[in-house]
Design a protein around this motif. Structure first.
Motif, PDB file in Angstrom:
ATOM      1  N   THR A  57      -1.013   2.143   5.835  1.00 35.42           N
ATOM      2  CA  THR A  57      -1.228   0.707   5.683  1.00 35.42           C
ATOM      3  C   THR A  57      -2.127   0.179   6.796  1.00 35.42           C
ATOM      4  O   THR A  57      -3.057  -0.608   6.548  1.00 35.42           O
ATOM      5  N   VAL A  63       0.654  -4.742   0.289  1.00 36.30           N
ATOM      6  CA  VAL A  63       1.353  -4.540   1.555  1.00 36.30           C
ATOM      7  C   VAL A  63       2.779  -5.074   1.463  1.00 36.30           C
ATOM      8  O   VAL A  63       3.039  -6.075   0.802  1.00 36.30           O
ATOM      9  N   LYS A  64       3.700  -4.387   2.121  1.00 43.44           N
ATOM     10  CA  LYS A  64       5.111  -4.769   2.012  1.00 43.44           C
ATOM     11  C   LYS A  64       5.875  -4.327   3.249  1.00 43.44           C
ATOM     12  O   LYS A  64       5.395  -3.531   4.073  1.00 43.44           O
ATOM     13  N   GLU A  65       7.059  -4.841   3.355  1.00 43.68           N
ATOM     14  CA  GLU A  65       7.954  -4.482   4.458  1.00 43.68           C
ATOM     15  C   GLU A  65       8.393  -3.022   4.312  1.00 43.68           C
ATOM     16  O   GLU A  65       8.698  -2.552   3.218  1.00 43.68           O
ATOM     17  N   GLN A  86       7.741  -1.647  10.073  1.00 43.50           N
ATOM     18  CA  GLN A  86       6.826  -2.610   9.464  1.00 43.50           C
ATOM     19  C   GLN A  86       7.678  -3.747   8.911  1.00 43.50           C
ATOM     20  O   GLN A  86       8.160  -3.703   7.783  1.00 43.50           O
ATOM     21  N   VAL A  92       4.187  -7.867   8.375  1.00 40.28           N
ATOM     22  CA  VAL A  92       3.478  -7.933   7.096  1.00 40.28           C
ATOM     23  C   VAL A  92       2.807  -9.290   6.929  1.00 40.28           C
ATOM     24  O   VAL A  92       1.652  -9.379   6.489  1.00 40.28           O
ATOM     25  N   TYR A 124      -0.246  -9.372   9.115  1.00 42.89           N
ATOM     26  CA  TYR A 124      -1.309  -8.575   8.497  1.00 42.89           C
ATOM     27  C   TYR A 124      -1.999  -9.356   7.379  1.00 42.89           C
ATOM     28  O   TYR A 124      -3.234  -9.374   7.267  1.00 42.89           O
TER      29      TYR A 124
END
Length: 614
Positions: A49, A133-135, A141, A146, A149
């Protein structure tokens, strides 16, 4: 589960929505990748990521080398500040030389960096990131990370679009991800009107300024801050208020094929007000201040301030609002520094910019009382109140020009010495305790093409202790507070002439440069001219600012009525060298105020129209 190979990743980014078909001839896209990942696998892994996010970042320009060279954006070479020898055409500089002569068509990608294509690549990559994108709790992360980002990616998309807007004007504004399997007709888009793009980006920058942090630690230099959002917004609004885009009569008939106008149809002075308010919003932020160094008596050391502004790290320089996130390329130094010291030294500053710098009394060289002397050589050493020690081999503090310096270069303002190296100036870049020698047959001069064609080399953002193979760190400044001061003054002068803040903020820039205040009682037009002149000097060789300014003011055609000139670098003696010599008559055509959209993109999208006059 949908397979998402690296090959597909490249293809997906490159489809670039409105310009899909132009990549069909890329051979490397036909090669099978060595490994494969599903899209889920990429965003199930925190490291992958971050790598994807880094890929979205990598269109942020190195504001020194990329804005100068033929493989980058070439802004320096398209202004009247710099010149290269025609013999450099064999090394790739030919396309920029063609632009200087007005030879530019929509069938050419000039300069080498294809801003249109690469912007859409990064936008699509960013939109995929925002969607996927995710936790990932077990990989640290977090939800908060997130969200940060995502905000960074939104900023990057807005920043890249704002750069497109500067050179192309309107473009198809894409704000949501489109399925690459959709039909070509769905993916084809018309250009979005200029003011609609500005309003969208204005809202994005403002919203992000409220949620991005005001600063980061040293590990995260280059990540977007609230201040960077507001500063880039202010810069964009200056363009929107300026003559090129604000009621430009030349663009009145530029419309999409359905008749939608792409530019404003009349001048709106409120755009200047909005630009002024935007710049003042940045000025009032507590995080930033003009960079200054001081002498023991508390007075400003102008020469060291103007030199080290570009060499001091971001954590020590309160003027930097946004910096390049990596180390700037040493190719910048390599092309600007003298041959005898181990560099190429082939890019030259011009006489045009040399003449623009003020005298130390704040007057232009052609003003009555300036004290400017064009011919002959000084009969005594000249000292300034400064800790500067690079005026001579014995490093006498405060010595700026030793006895025997050509008078043209004596008693000039501190920014002149911070920006320009001339024939006879002490050279600190090797251990020979010598002077720069740009004579024909000299150590740094002709007949080699590794010499400055106009007889001057650029000194901005070059550390005086630099040696070949060893390049001290310097920040690549993308935007700084000084720009906001002069933006504010310029915009204020256009909609509220006579306001006391106009002279206040111009004079703060002049004070840092060691110059007296502007004379009082200037009319609006006189103040406009003074601000334009101040910008030319303050932002010389900086981020392509000169090129952008003469375009947005619609003054480029007038600017290039004056030929590019320098000293006589064919000369073998000083007496012959110090003679003004015409180097090139530039051609700037009206069509060149906006860059052409590459013809292939138009051929593959019948909904798009070309910029006017192309």
């Amino acid at each position: 589960m949908k397979k998402y190979t690296y090959k597909k990743y490249i293809q997906t980014m490159m489809l670039a929505v409105a310009v899909i078909p132009f990549f069909s001839s890329c051979d490397y896209l036909d090669k099978e990748p060595d490994d494969m990942l599903t899209i889920d696998a990429v965003f199930d892994n925190a490291d992958y990521t971050k790598q994807w996010l880094a890929g979205v970042y990598n269109l942020v320009p190195d504001p020194l080398w990329e804005y100068m060279n033929f493989a980058g954006y070439g802004y320096y070479m398209m202004s009247d500040e710099t010149q290269m020898a025609s013999s450099l055409g064999q090394f790739g500089w030919g396309n920029l030389m063609n632009v200087q002569q007005g030879s530019w068509t929509p069938t050419q990608i000039i300069p080498g960096k294809n801003l249109w294509k690469e912007t859409y690549q990064k936008v699509r990559s960013g939109l995929i990131f925002l969607e996927r994108v995710k936790e990932i709790p077990d990989q640290r992360q977090t939800v908060e990370l997130v969200e940060r980002y995502k905000n960074e990616v939104r900023f990057l998309i807005a920043y890249y679009y704002s750069r497109m807007l500067e050179v192309y004007g309107p473009f198809p504004l894409i704000t949501s991800l489109m399925d690459v399997n959709d039909s070509g007709e769905v993916l084809k888009k018309e250009r979005t009107p200029y003011d609609e793009i500005v309003n969208y980006l204005d809202n994005e920058f403002m919203e992000l300024s409220k949620i991005l942090p005001s600063s980061y630690d040293n590990v995260n230099i280059g990540r977007p801050t609230s201040g960077a959002c507001l500063a880039l917004r202010a810069r964009m609004l200056m363009f929107a208020a300026s003559p090129l885009f604000n009621g430009n009569e030349d663009f009145k008939d530029v419309v999409n094929k359905d008749g939608t106008p792409l530019f404003s149809q009349s001048k709106d002075n409120k755009k200047w007000e909005k630009a002024a308010v935007a710049a003042k919003l940045v000025i009032d932020l507590p995080e930033y201040d003009l960079y200054k160094e001081y002498l023991e008596d508390g007075s400003i050391d102008a020469l060291m301030s103007c030199t080290n502004l570009y060499l001091t790290t971001t954590e020590q320089n309160p003027e930097i609002i946004m910096a390049f996130p990596g180390k700037t390329s040493s190719l910048y130094e390599y092309h600007l520094m003298p041959r005898k010291s181990g560099f190429a030294g082939c890019i030259s500053a011009t006489q045009n910019i040399v003449d623009a710098f003020f005298m130390k009394n704040g007057l232009s060289i052609d003003e009555l009382g300036s004290g400017y002397v064009e011919e002959g050589f000084s009969t005594e050493d000249t000292y300034y109140p400064t800790k500067y020690t690079y005026g001579s081999a014995d490093k006498k503090e405060g010595l700026v020009t030793p006895k025997g310096t050509y008078n043209m270069y004596v008693n000039r303002e501190p920014r002149f010495y911070a920006n320009i190296r001339f024939h006879g100036k002490y050279c600190s870049f090797d251990d020979d305790k010598r002077q720069h020698n740009f004579l024909n047959g000299g150590q740094d001069g002709k007949p080699s093409h590794d010499s400055p064609i106009a007889g001057y080399q650029i000194n901005k953002a070059i550390h005086p202790a630099t040696r070949s193979g060893s390049y001290p760190y310097k920040p690549g400044i993308i935007v700084r507070l000084g720009e906001m001061y002069l933006n504010y003054a310029e915009a204020l002068n256009e909609y509220n002439p006579g306001h006391t803040d106009i002279t206040k903020y111009v004079n703060l820039i002049r004070e840092r440069a060691g110059l007296p205040a502007l004379k009082s009682g200037l009319s609006q037009s006189e103040m406009r001219e003074a601000i334009h002149h101040e910008r030319r000097v303050e932002f010389a060789f900086e981020g392509g600012m000169r090129y952008m300014d003469i375009r947005r003011w619609k003054e480029a055609e007038k600017v290039f009525e004056t030929p590019i000139s320098g000293m006589n670098t064919d000369a073998k003696t000083n007496n012959d060298f110090f003679k003004r010599t015409e180097i090139q008559k530039r051609i700037f055509l009206k069509k060149m105020y906006l860059w052409p959209i590459y013809q292939t993109y138009l051929d593959n999208n019948e909904k798009m129209v070309q910029n006017k006059y192309w």
